[in-house]
Design a protein around this motif. Structure first.
Motif, PDB file in Angstrom:
ATOM      1  N   VAL A 109       0.709  -1.162  -0.186  1.00 20.30           N
ATOM      2  CA  VAL A 109      -0.139  -0.128   0.093  1.00 20.30           C
ATOM      3  C   VAL A 109       0.706   1.344   0.120  1.00 20.30           C
ATOM      4  CG1 VAL A 109      -1.596   1.567   1.294  1.00 20.30           C
ATOM      5  CG2 VAL A 109      -1.859  -1.335   1.290  1.00 20.30           C
ATOM      6  N   CYS A 110       0.533   2.338  -0.811  1.00 19.49           N
ATOM      7  CA  CYS A 110       1.556   3.399  -1.154  1.00 19.49           C
ATOM      8  C   CYS A 110       1.382   4.295   0.204  1.00 19.49           C
ATOM      9  CB  CYS A 110       0.980   4.341  -2.196  1.00 19.49           C
ATOM     10  SG  CYS A 110       1.801   5.762  -2.486  1.00 19.49           S
ATOM     11  N   VAL A 111       2.417   4.659   0.647  1.00 17.49           N
ATOM     12  CA  VAL A 111       2.370   5.509   1.978  1.00 17.49           C
ATOM     13  C   VAL A 111       1.690   6.891   1.766  1.00 17.49           C
ATOM     14  CG1 VAL A 111       4.154   6.691   3.665  1.00 17.49           C
ATOM     15  CG2 VAL A 111       4.495   4.396   2.730  1.00 17.49           C
ATOM     16  N   ARG A 112       1.988   7.261   0.462  1.00 14.98           N
ATOM     17  CA  ARG A 112       1.477   8.675   0.334  1.00 14.98           C
ATOM     18  C   ARG A 112       0.091   8.628  -0.030  1.00 14.98           C
ATOM     19  NH1 ARG A 112       0.159  12.004  -3.533  1.00 14.98           N
ATOM     20  NH2 ARG A 112       0.389  14.296  -3.032  1.00 14.98           N
ATOM     21  N   CYS A 113      -0.621   7.876  -1.126  1.00 14.85           N
ATOM     22  CA  CYS A 113      -1.791   8.332  -1.516  1.00 14.85           C
ATOM     23  C   CYS A 113      -2.615   6.941  -1.114  1.00 14.85           C
ATOM     24  CB  CYS A 113      -1.731   8.000  -3.211  1.00 14.85           C
ATOM     25  SG  CYS A 113      -1.339   6.469  -3.739  1.00 14.85           S
ATOM     26  N   GLY A 114      -2.211   5.739  -0.503  1.00 13.05           N
ATOM     27  CA  GLY A 114      -2.916   4.631  -0.181  1.00 13.05           C
ATOM     28  C   GLY A 114      -3.396   3.601  -0.856  1.00 13.05           C
ATOM     29  N   LYS A 115      -3.000   3.676  -2.268  1.00 12.27           N
ATOM     30  CA  LYS A 115      -3.258   3.102  -3.307  1.00 12.27           C
ATOM     31  C   LYS A 115      -2.633   1.674  -3.226  1.00 12.27           C
ATOM     32  CE  LYS A 115      -2.312   3.076  -7.943  1.00 12.27           C
ATOM     33  NZ  LYS A 115      -1.689   3.651  -9.089  1.00 12.27           N
ATOM     34  N   GLU A 116      -3.336   0.517  -3.385  1.00 10.82           N
ATOM     35  CA  GLU A 116      -2.707  -0.937  -3.318  1.00 10.82           C
ATOM     36  C   GLU A 116      -1.901  -1.014  -4.758  1.00 10.82           C
ATOM     37  OE1 GLU A 116      -4.312  -4.776  -2.297  1.00 10.82           O
ATOM     38  OE2 GLU A 116      -5.640  -3.502  -0.903  1.00 10.82           O
ATOM     39  N   PHE A 117      -0.672  -1.607  -4.733  1.00 14.02           N
ATOM     40  CA  PHE A 117      -0.112  -1.815  -5.932  1.00 14.02           C
ATOM     41  C   PHE A 117       0.692  -3.205  -5.828  1.00 14.02           C
ATOM     42  CE2 PHE A 117       2.825   0.625  -3.174  1.00 14.02           C
ATOM     43  CZ  PHE A 117       3.903  -0.024  -3.299  1.00 14.02           C
ATOM     44  N   LEU A 118       1.233  -3.933  -6.985  1.00  8.80           N
ATOM     45  CA  LEU A 118       2.123  -4.780  -6.968  1.00  8.80           C
ATOM     46  C   LEU A 118       3.553  -4.263  -7.013  1.00  8.80           C
ATOM     47  CD1 LEU A 118       0.302  -7.381  -9.115  1.00  8.80           C
ATOM     48  CD2 LEU A 118       0.941  -7.776  -6.836  1.00  8.80           C
ATOM     49  N   SER A 119       4.526  -4.971  -6.177  1.00  6.80           N
ATOM     50  CA  SER A 119       5.877  -4.816  -6.363  1.00  6.80           C
ATOM     51  C   SER A 119       6.569  -5.872  -6.710  1.00  6.80           C
ATOM     52  CB  SER A 119       6.364  -4.150  -4.993  1.00  6.80           C
ATOM     53  OG  SER A 119       7.829  -4.013  -4.835  1.00  6.80           O
ATOM     54  N   TYR A 120       7.346  -5.923  -7.787  1.00  4.84           N
ATOM     55  CA  TYR A 120       7.990  -7.014  -8.384  1.00  4.84           C
ATOM     56  C   TYR A 120       9.541  -6.928  -7.792  1.00  4.84           C
ATOM     57  CZ  TYR A 120       9.892 -10.691 -11.252  1.00  4.84           C
ATOM     58  OH  TYR A 120      10.640 -11.710 -11.598  1.00  4.84           O
ATOM     59  N   GLY A 121       9.862  -7.909  -6.981  1.00  3.63           N
ATOM     60  CA  GLY A 121      11.120  -7.972  -6.531  1.00  3.63           C
ATOM     61  C   GLY A 121      11.712  -7.138  -5.227  1.00  3.63           C
ATOM     62  N   ASN A 122      10.748  -6.612  -4.780  1.00  2.00           N
ATOM     63  CA  ASN A 122      11.299  -5.327  -3.831  1.00  2.00           C
ATOM     64  C   ASN A 122       9.893  -5.532  -2.784  1.00  2.00           C
ATOM     65  OD1 ASN A 122      12.085  -3.572  -2.189  1.00  2.00           O
ATOM     66  ND2 ASN A 122      12.294  -1.837  -3.849  1.00  2.00           N
ATOM     67  N   ARG A 123      10.014  -6.190  -1.812  1.00  2.00           N
ATOM     68  CA  ARG A 123       8.879  -6.187  -0.737  1.00  2.00           C
ATOM     69  C   ARG A 123       9.005  -4.965   0.272  1.00  2.00           C
ATOM     70  NH1 ARG A 123      10.253 -11.427   3.095  1.00  2.00           N
ATOM     71  NH2 ARG A 123      10.723 -11.913   0.980  1.00  2.00           N
ATOM     72  N   LYS A 124      10.005  -4.111   0.292  1.00  2.00           N
ATOM     73  CA  LYS A 124      10.357  -2.992   0.982  1.00  2.00           C
ATOM     74  C   LYS A 124       9.789  -1.670   0.403  1.00  2.00           C
ATOM     75  CE  LYS A 124      13.604  -4.964   4.092  1.00  2.00           C
ATOM     76  NZ  LYS A 124      15.143  -4.524   4.487  1.00  2.00           N
ATOM     77  N   LYS A 126       7.798   1.528  -0.812  1.00  4.96           N
ATOM     78  CA  LYS A 126       6.779   2.123  -0.146  1.00  4.96           C
ATOM     79  C   LYS A 126       5.835   2.897  -0.986  1.00  4.96           C
ATOM     80  CE  LYS A 126      10.044   3.563   3.730  1.00  4.96           C
ATOM     81  NZ  LYS A 126      10.608   4.642   4.409  1.00  4.96           N
ATOM     82  N   TYR A 127       6.372   3.282  -2.288  1.00  7.74           N
ATOM     83  CA  TYR A 127       5.526   4.223  -2.934  1.00  7.74           C
ATOM     84  C   TYR A 127       4.976   3.613  -4.424  1.00  7.74           C
ATOM     85  CZ  TYR A 127       7.564   7.636   0.004  1.00  7.74           C
ATOM     86  OH  TYR A 127       7.909   8.404   1.140  1.00  7.74           O
ATOM     87  N   CYS A 128       3.796   3.943  -4.803  1.00  9.07           N
ATOM     88  CA  CYS A 128       3.199   3.202  -5.892  1.00  9.07           C
ATOM     89  C   CYS A 128       4.013   3.529  -7.275  1.00  9.07           C
ATOM     90  CB  CYS A 128       1.863   3.425  -6.053  1.00  9.07           C
ATOM     91  SG  CYS A 128       1.376   5.133  -6.182  1.00  9.07           S
ATOM     92  N   SER A 129       4.511   4.800  -7.331  1.00 11.18           N
ATOM     93  CA  SER A 129       4.862   5.636  -8.542  1.00 11.18           C
ATOM     94  C   SER A 129       6.195   6.495  -7.925  1.00 11.18           C
ATOM     95  CB  SER A 129       4.080   6.171  -9.171  1.00 11.18           C
ATOM     96  OG  SER A 129       3.403   7.434  -8.431  1.00 11.18           O
ATOM     97  N   HIS A 130       6.929   6.882  -8.913  1.00 13.09           N
ATOM     98  CA  HIS A 130       7.851   7.832  -8.741  1.00 13.09           C
ATOM     99  C   HIS A 130       7.260   9.333  -8.278  1.00 13.09           C
ATOM    100  CE1 HIS A 130      11.843   9.832  -8.963  1.00 13.09           C
ATOM    101  NE2 HIS A 130      11.253  10.771  -9.795  1.00 13.09           N
ATOM    102  N   ASP A 131       6.302   9.741  -8.911  1.00 15.47           N
ATOM    103  CA  ASP A 131       5.479  10.703  -8.933  1.00 15.47           C
ATOM    104  C   ASP A 131       5.080  10.769  -7.152  1.00 15.47           C
ATOM    105  OD1 ASP A 131       4.217  13.247  -9.554  1.00 15.47           O
ATOM    106  OD2 ASP A 131       2.224  12.000  -9.373  1.00 15.47           O
ATOM    107  N   CYS A 132       4.562   9.703  -6.803  1.00 19.09           N
ATOM    108  CA  CYS A 132       4.329   9.569  -5.364  1.00 19.09           C
ATOM    109  C   CYS A 132       5.477  10.101  -4.433  1.00 19.09           C
ATOM    110  CB  CYS A 132       3.461   8.294  -4.904  1.00 19.09           C
ATOM    111  SG  CYS A 132       1.802   8.626  -5.084  1.00 19.09           S
ATOM    112  N   TYR A 133       6.399   9.413  -4.777  1.00 22.00           N
ATOM    113  CA  TYR A 133       7.917   9.514  -4.117  1.00 22.00           C
ATOM    114  C   TYR A 133       8.126  10.863  -3.808  1.00 22.00           C
ATOM    115  CZ  TYR A 133      12.784   9.796  -3.223  1.00 22.00           C
ATOM    116  OH  TYR A 133      13.959  10.187  -2.782  1.00 22.00           O
ATOM    117  N   ILE A 134       8.227  11.404  -4.982  1.00 22.94           N
ATOM    118  CA  ILE A 134       8.458  13.007  -5.381  1.00 22.94           C
ATOM    119  C   ILE A 134       7.601  13.929  -4.418  1.00 22.94           C
ATOM    120  CG2 ILE A 134       8.836  14.990  -7.011  1.00 22.94           C
ATOM    121  CD1 ILE A 134      10.928  12.844  -7.065  1.00 22.94           C
TER     122      ILE A 134
END
Length: 153
Positions: A109-124, A126-134
């Motif tokens: 679940v994205c820390v910023r927007c709360g959207k659920e997403f699939l992460s491939y190869g990285n269980r840690k 935090k963000y669904c996209s680069h945009d949310c991270y920025i």
């Protein structure tokens, strides 16, 4: 001639389309298209050229992306692409061919927007996209600073 036009010429020529037809599609003269094709080994009858290119690719003697003839190494695994650029472009155009393991898919679940997403190869992740991270990293910090300045007055 732009890089996009060169790419279009190569694609159309590999499909077996003639010089004049390609020139009309791309917006260049027939002679420019013909000279481009001759300089890159794409000259001759379209149907024969197409079969020859397909055969070269199947035998592993030509690049999967640009169909450029390449020399195979004496030892090790045979090359499929002539360069990293061709490899990246080919995989970008064929994402369905990527073998992804189910065990490497993580639900998050994205820390910023709360959207659920699939992460491939990285269980840690935090963000669904680069945009949310920025936005989380830089924009929300500015909002907190401006609130602190406003409350100090």
């Amino acid at each position: 001639m732009t890089e996009q036009q060169a790419k279009q010429i190569r694609e159309k020529r590999e499909q077996g389309i003639g010089y004049r037809s390609i020139a009309l599609m791309v917006g260049l003269s027939r002679d420019i298209v013909r000279n481009f094709c001759k300089s890159r080994g794409l000259s001759g009858y379209g149907s024969a050229l197409t079969k020859n290119i397909q055969e070269q690719v199947m035998l592993g003697k030509a690049c999967l992306y640009c169909s450029k003839v390449m020399k195979q190494p004496d030892t090790g695994r045979p090359k499929k692409f002539c360069s990293d650029k061709c490899r990246r472009e080919w995989w970008k155009g064929h994402p369905e061919r990527i073998n992804r393991k189910e065990s490497a898919m993580y639900h998050a679940v994205c820390v910023r927007c709360g959207k659920e997403f699939l992460s491939y190869g990285n269980r840690k992740r935090k963000y669904c996209s680069h945009d949310c991270y920025i936005k989380a990293r830089f924009w929300e910090v500015e909002d907190e600073d401006s609130e602190a300045i406003g409350s100090a007055d």
